[in-house]
Design a protein around this motif. Structure first.
Motif, PDB file in Angstrom:
ATOM      1  N   ASN A 559      15.951 -41.669  53.635  1.00 23.51           N
ATOM      2  CA  ASN A 559      14.980 -42.708  53.982  1.00 23.51           C
ATOM      3  C   ASN A 559      14.218 -43.194  52.747  1.00 23.51           C
ATOM      4  O   ASN A 559      13.856 -44.361  52.634  1.00 23.51           O
ATOM      5  CB  ASN A 559      14.002 -42.146  55.019  1.00 23.51           C
ATOM      6  CG  ASN A 559      13.489 -43.219  55.962  1.00 23.51           C
ATOM      7  OD1 ASN A 559      14.055 -44.304  56.054  1.00 23.51           O
ATOM      8  ND2 ASN A 559      12.419 -42.924  56.652  1.00 23.51           N
ATOM      9  N   CYS A 572      18.230 -43.032  61.441  1.00 23.16           N
ATOM     10  CA  CYS A 572      17.594 -43.339  62.735  1.00 23.16           C
ATOM     11  C   CYS A 572      18.161 -42.460  63.847  1.00 23.16           C
ATOM     12  O   CYS A 572      17.415 -41.971  64.701  1.00 23.16           O
ATOM     13  CB  CYS A 572      17.793 -44.816  63.082  1.00 23.16           C
ATOM     14  SG  CYS A 572      16.791 -45.939  62.088  1.00 23.16           S
ATOM     15  N   LYS A 596       8.971 -42.033  67.370  1.00 21.72           N
ATOM     16  CA  LYS A 596       8.307 -43.170  66.721  1.00 21.72           C
ATOM     17  C   LYS A 596       8.981 -43.504  65.385  1.00 21.72           C
ATOM     18  O   LYS A 596       9.145 -44.671  65.025  1.00 21.72           O
ATOM     19  CB  LYS A 596       6.829 -42.833  66.504  1.00 21.72           C
ATOM     20  CG  LYS A 596       6.005 -43.999  65.933  1.00 21.72           C
ATOM     21  CD  LYS A 596       5.910 -45.142  66.928  1.00 21.72           C
ATOM     22  CE  LYS A 596       4.837 -46.156  66.531  1.00 21.72           C
ATOM     23  NZ  LYS A 596       5.117 -46.833  65.287  1.00 21.72           N
ATOM     24  N   LYS A 597       9.413 -42.459  64.634  1.00 20.12           N
ATOM     25  CA  LYS A 597      10.102 -42.711  63.363  1.00 20.12           C
ATOM     26  C   LYS A 597      11.422 -43.451  63.610  1.00 20.12           C
ATOM     27  O   LYS A 597      11.798 -44.356  62.855  1.00 20.12           O
ATOM     28  CB  LYS A 597      10.373 -41.390  62.619  1.00 20.12           C
ATOM     29  CG  LYS A 597       9.119 -40.738  62.064  1.00 20.12           C
ATOM     30  CD  LYS A 597       9.437 -39.566  61.157  1.00 20.12           C
ATOM     31  CE  LYS A 597       9.804 -40.018  59.765  1.00 20.12           C
ATOM     32  NZ  LYS A 597       9.800 -38.944  58.780  1.00 20.12           N
ATOM     33  N   ALA A 599      11.991 -45.405  66.185  1.00 13.25           N
ATOM     34  CA  ALA A 599      11.615 -46.762  66.597  1.00 13.25           C
ATOM     35  C   ALA A 599      11.272 -47.628  65.388  1.00 13.25           C
ATOM     36  O   ALA A 599      11.697 -48.779  65.284  1.00 13.25           O
ATOM     37  CB  ALA A 599      10.432 -46.700  67.561  1.00 13.25           C
ATOM     38  N   ASP A 600      10.508 -47.074  64.448  1.00 13.94           N
ATOM     39  CA  ASP A 600      10.140 -47.824  63.243  1.00 13.94           C
ATOM     40  C   ASP A 600      11.380 -48.190  62.426  1.00 13.94           C
ATOM     41  O   ASP A 600      11.494 -49.300  61.893  1.00 13.94           O
ATOM     42  CB  ASP A 600       9.174 -47.007  62.383  1.00 13.94           C
ATOM     43  CG  ASP A 600       7.800 -46.866  63.039  1.00 13.94           C
ATOM     44  OD1 ASP A 600       7.498 -47.660  63.953  1.00 13.94           O
ATOM     45  OD2 ASP A 600       7.048 -45.956  62.632  1.00 13.94           O
ATOM     46  N   GLY A 601      12.321 -47.225  62.308  1.00 17.38           N
ATOM     47  CA  GLY A 601      13.553 -47.486  61.556  1.00 17.38           C
ATOM     48  C   GLY A 601      14.394 -48.566  62.202  1.00 17.38           C
ATOM     49  O   GLY A 601      14.938 -49.446  61.513  1.00 17.38           O
ATOM     50  N   GLU A 603      13.277 -50.964  64.156  1.00 17.50           N
ATOM     51  CA  GLU A 603      12.570 -52.235  63.990  1.00 17.50           C
ATOM     52  C   GLU A 603      12.885 -52.829  62.610  1.00 17.50           C
ATOM     53  O   GLU A 603      13.174 -54.024  62.476  1.00 17.50           O
ATOM     54  CB  GLU A 603      11.066 -52.031  64.129  1.00 17.50           C
ATOM     55  CG  GLU A 603      10.277 -53.328  63.921  1.00 17.50           C
ATOM     56  CD  GLU A 603       8.786 -53.089  63.711  1.00 17.50           C
ATOM     57  OE1 GLU A 603       8.024 -54.022  63.961  1.00 17.50           O
ATOM     58  OE2 GLU A 603       8.411 -51.984  63.286  1.00 17.50           O
ATOM     59  N   ALA A 604      12.837 -51.997  61.578  1.00 17.86           N
ATOM     60  CA  ALA A 604      13.105 -52.480  60.213  1.00 17.86           C
ATOM     61  C   ALA A 604      14.538 -52.983  60.088  1.00 17.86           C
ATOM     62  O   ALA A 604      14.794 -54.020  59.457  1.00 17.86           O
ATOM     63  CB  ALA A 604      12.844 -51.361  59.211  1.00 17.86           C
ATOM     64  N   PHE A 618      14.760 -51.011  69.526  1.00 17.42           N
ATOM     65  CA  PHE A 618      13.363 -50.860  69.127  1.00 17.42           C
ATOM     66  C   PHE A 618      12.429 -51.279  70.258  1.00 17.42           C
ATOM     67  O   PHE A 618      11.455 -50.601  70.555  1.00 17.42           O
ATOM     68  CB  PHE A 618      13.064 -51.692  67.881  1.00 17.42           C
ATOM     69  CG  PHE A 618      11.588 -51.849  67.629  1.00 17.42           C
ATOM     70  CD1 PHE A 618      10.822 -50.766  67.239  1.00 17.42           C
ATOM     71  CD2 PHE A 618      10.965 -53.064  67.838  1.00 17.42           C
ATOM     72  CE1 PHE A 618       9.462 -50.900  67.032  1.00 17.42           C
ATOM     73  CE2 PHE A 618       9.611 -53.202  67.624  1.00 17.42           C
ATOM     74  CZ  PHE A 618       8.860 -52.114  67.228  1.00 17.42           C
ATOM     75  N   LEU A 622       9.724 -48.848  71.852  1.00 10.85           N
ATOM     76  CA  LEU A 622       8.322 -49.214  71.685  1.00 10.85           C
ATOM     77  C   LEU A 622       7.626 -49.326  73.037  1.00 10.85           C
ATOM     78  O   LEU A 622       6.501 -48.859  73.223  1.00 10.85           O
ATOM     79  CB  LEU A 622       8.224 -50.544  70.937  1.00 10.85           C
ATOM     80  CG  LEU A 622       6.807 -50.971  70.532  1.00 10.85           C
ATOM     81  CD1 LEU A 622       6.212 -49.968  69.556  1.00 10.85           C
ATOM     82  CD2 LEU A 622       6.829 -52.361  69.927  1.00 10.85           C
TER      83      LEU A 622
END
Length: 737
Positions: A559, A572, A596-597, A599-601, A603-604, A618, A622
């Motif tokens: 990451n 992810c 959450k990690k 989900a953030d990945g 999203e990016a 995502f 979320l």
């Protein structure tokens, strides 16, 4: 890149990430990538035309009378800025001879304007024709007819010519090259030329080249001159290396092209790559016509020993060029298929020499791959015919595999294993496992000879392929053996990811270790479902805990350090497994943290690549976390409402995977369905109210639909098991977990 490939925009990828913007100009009607937006450009009109004319003149410190400008505006192609430049460039060529003629018919500005208007009216109406006229006029002004021939040679070349090239070609015809005249020629229309780093002068605009070619190069005489010139150059001349094949094709020198590949190019990777680029580009331009004529013309007369060289050239360089030019996939697959079918039809049975048979085998594999990629009804069965003959020749010549570097035994078995893997039914799954086993055995034999990174990575990949095929084949014993191999592969790749000195290899091994961990996690999950192998949570933790910790550490490192799409997806997925693992261990805080990690990945990735599946995942995750923070009031316990929200999140992710029908993520989606079902079942067993009953029934229907969507003997069997539970729930009978 050749003009032909540029014209078809083959260099553009099928999907362009949102953060990358590529601006290209092209004629209407070309097929653009799906993510492209089109901004139509209209021709210049009215005041815009006058503005362009005045700015061109201003650049050269000139002016034109209004009457002449009015005539320019009315020309047929006046909406084209290049055409306007060519017209004004012609008027700026006026010299003492022109002014003498003007004085013969009058004097003053009116006479000059009238003379210029007559010139403009008599000029051609298109940019290509106008370019020819302008260059003819420059040649006349310089009193050197060779200048026009030099322009024709530049037009007939692909990427221009050097001074030394022009000098040599003219000398071969007994003509003298004048450096002064050429410099004056370039100076007259300097905006139409550019000079490449290697010294070649080239036209800035393709329409000039096409105009000259159409008018003066129709008899192929220019192509022959250029071919003879490049043939005479030093074989190591960089321009010759990059241009010789293209000029062979233009001059239709079939035998010279074969001789070049057979005697020169094949001994050098850079020369072979340059030759392949031009042959492949020609295949895209004329849909394989030249290559098919070439093969048909030479195949009966090529010595048997040299047939293998031609096959090797196609298998190694043409096939690789196809993969590099990803943007042309939709164009080139039918062409490649037609060319390979012709190759095999003409060459089958020509020789039984081991080298030829190995090259022929690799052509069969390539054709099988292309057939699968082409798709369509019957493509799987057709590819199977090619793969069957491929394996037969491979096994016949196993001891001679070192004769050809591009054909690796373990990779060949892996390819056929994959072919059966994508087939339906248990029989194909078992065949896939048998070929992956052969890949594994060949890779382990290779590893004894190659103890470096390549050998280690190859054996790790083979172990995991074999393990996955055992899992797909099903059965408790296969799962157990598959888990053992996956664990070995993970430990080896993890070790390499920390010990190798080359950053690329280190990161590749870390990424691959995460992919292997996917198999470990899912296998343990399946064994847990079988009850016998992992009956208690404690044993489940003992199996997974060390791999989980190591995979999270690798994910965190990738990451930070490595940002390819494939690596990010592996990261992810690992965070997703960590979330599920900690949730199963009743550690909800850690489960939410890693969820959450993930989900953030996602999203990016959705933001960077514009891929709907990433964005969809995502949004589902979320939404689940938002609802987890503010639990709905269906259950009296806030903790149980959080669980329900997490179950919804898992369900929506599984639905996204089901809708894409992506077999590569089948196990992940199934795991998510099972997670959602486990939570729903637990809530129903504890509360037994209508809400929990409805959600439990929905979870059962969801997993049934998921299994039936992907099909197969094992999935349909599992679906029946869940359908019985749904029927029991509907009839009000006691549950039998």
């Amino acid at each position: 890149m050749s003009d032909d490939l540029q014209e078809n925009l083959t260099f553009l990828p099928d999907v362009i990430p949102k953060k990358v913007q590529v601006f290209v100009t092209c004629f209407s009607g070309y097929k653009l990538p799906g993510t492209a937006s089109v901004i139509p450009l209209s021709l210049l009109q009215g005041e815009d035309i006058l503005l362009v004319i005045r700015n061109i003149l201003k650049l050269h410190g000139k002016e034109l009378p209004d009457a002449v400008q009015d005539v320019l505006v009315r020309k047929e192609d006046a909406g084209n800025p290049l055409y306007l430049y060519l017209l004004t460039a012609r008027l700026m060529l006026l010299n003492s001879e022109d002014y003498r003629r003007i004085r013969e018919n009058g004097d003053g500005m009116e006479a000059i304007s009238a003379y210029m208007c007559r010139i403009v009216q008599d000029l051609p109406g298109t940019a290509g024709e106008m370019g020819c006229t302008l260059i003819r006029e420059i040649s006349r002004h310089l009193k050197n007819e060779n200048v026009f021939e030099e322009a024709c040679l530049l037009a007939g070349s692909r990427h221009g010519l050097r001074i030394s090239d022009l000098e040599a070609i003219l000398a071969a015809e007994g003509k003298k090259f004048s450096l002064l005249s050429f410099a004056q020629f370039v100076h007259y229309i300097s905006e139409l030329f550019f000079r490449r780093d290697d010294g070649r002068f080239d036209f800035m605009h393709k329409s000039l080249r096409e105009g000259l070619e159409a008018a003066y190069c129709t008899d192929n005489n220019t192509a022959k001159k250029l071919f003879l010139h490049f043939s005479a150059l030093d074989p190591e001349d960089s321009v010759r290396i990059n241009e010789y094949t293209w000029h062979c094709i233009r001059a239709e020198e079939y035998w010279k092209l074969f001789a070049y590949i057979n005697n020169t190019a094949i001994k050098s990777a850079s020369k072979s790559e340059a030759a392949a680029r031009d042959v492949y580009g020609q295949m895209l331009t004329d849909h394989g016509e030249f290559v098919l004529n070439w093969i048909s013309n030479i195949h009966d007369h090529v010595p048997k020993n040299n047939l293998a060289v031609l096959l090797y050239f196609f298998n190694t360089y043409i096939y690789r060029e196809r993969i590099y030019m990803a943007g042309g996939t939709s164009v080139n697959l039918p062409v490649m298929k037609k060319v390979y079918e012709t190759l095999l039809t003409l060459f089958r049975g020509k020789s039984d020499a081991p080298l030829f048979e190995l090259c022929f085998a690799e052509s069969l594999e390539d054709l099988g791959n292309i057939t699968l990629e082409t798709g369509g009804e019957g493509s799987w069965e057709e590819a199977g015919v090619y793969y069957t003959e491929f394996i037969a020749l491979l096994e016949k010549n196993r001891e001679n595999l070192n004769l050809i570097n591009s054909l690796s035994e373990n990779e060949a078995y892996a390819r056929v294993g994959y072919y059966y893997e994508i087939g339906k039914g248990r029989e194909n799954a078992e065949k896939a496992a048998s070929f992956y086993k052969k890949e594994y055995e060949a890779a382990m034999a290779l590893r004894e000879k190659d103890t470096g990174p390549d050998g280690l990575i190859s054996s790790g990949l083979a172990k995991n392929n074999f393990a996955k095929s055992l899992l797909a084949a099903g059965g408790r014993e296969n799962l157990r053996q598959g888990l053992k191999l996956s664990c070995e592969a993970f430990q080896e790749e993890e070790h390499l990811s920390y010990t190798l000195t080359d950053d690329f290899y280190r990161h590749e091994c870390a990424q691959y270790a995460l992919e292997v961990f996917t198999e470990i996690f899912q296998t343990v999950w399946q064994l847990k479902e079988l009850c016998e192998e992992v009956p208690e949570k404690q044993e489940y933790d003992i199996l997974l805990a060390p791999y989980m910790a190591a995979s999270i550490a690798l994910a965190d490192r990738l990451n930070r350090e490595y940002h390819t799409e494939k690596a990010r997806l592996a990261v992810c997925n690992t965070y997703g497994f960590a979330s599920a693992y900690y949730y199963a261990g009743k550690n909800n805080d850690k489960a939410l943290f890693y969820g959450k990690k993930r989900a953030d990945g996602m999203e990016a990735m959705g933001r960077d690549y514009g891929t709907e599946s990433y964005q969809g995942e995502f949004r589902s995750i979320l939404e689940a976390f938002k609802r987890s923070d503010k639990p709905a009031g269906k259950y009296p316990s806030a903790e149980d409402n959080k669980k329900r929200a997490l179950s919804d999140g898992y369900a929506k992710q599984a639905l996204n995977i089901r809708e894409t029908k992506d077999k590569g993520n089948f196990k992940l989606g199934l795991q998510l369905c099972e997670e959602s079902l486990e939570i729903s079942e637990d809530l129903y067993n504890r509360y037994g109210n209508p809400d929990s009953r409805t959600e439990y029934a929905a979870a059962l229907r969801r997993i049934i639909n998921y299994l039936e969507t992907f099909g197969g003997f094992s999935n349909n069997h599992s679906a029946k098991k869940y359908r019985k539970r749904l029927e029991s729930l509907s009839s009000g009978q006691p549950q039998n977990p």
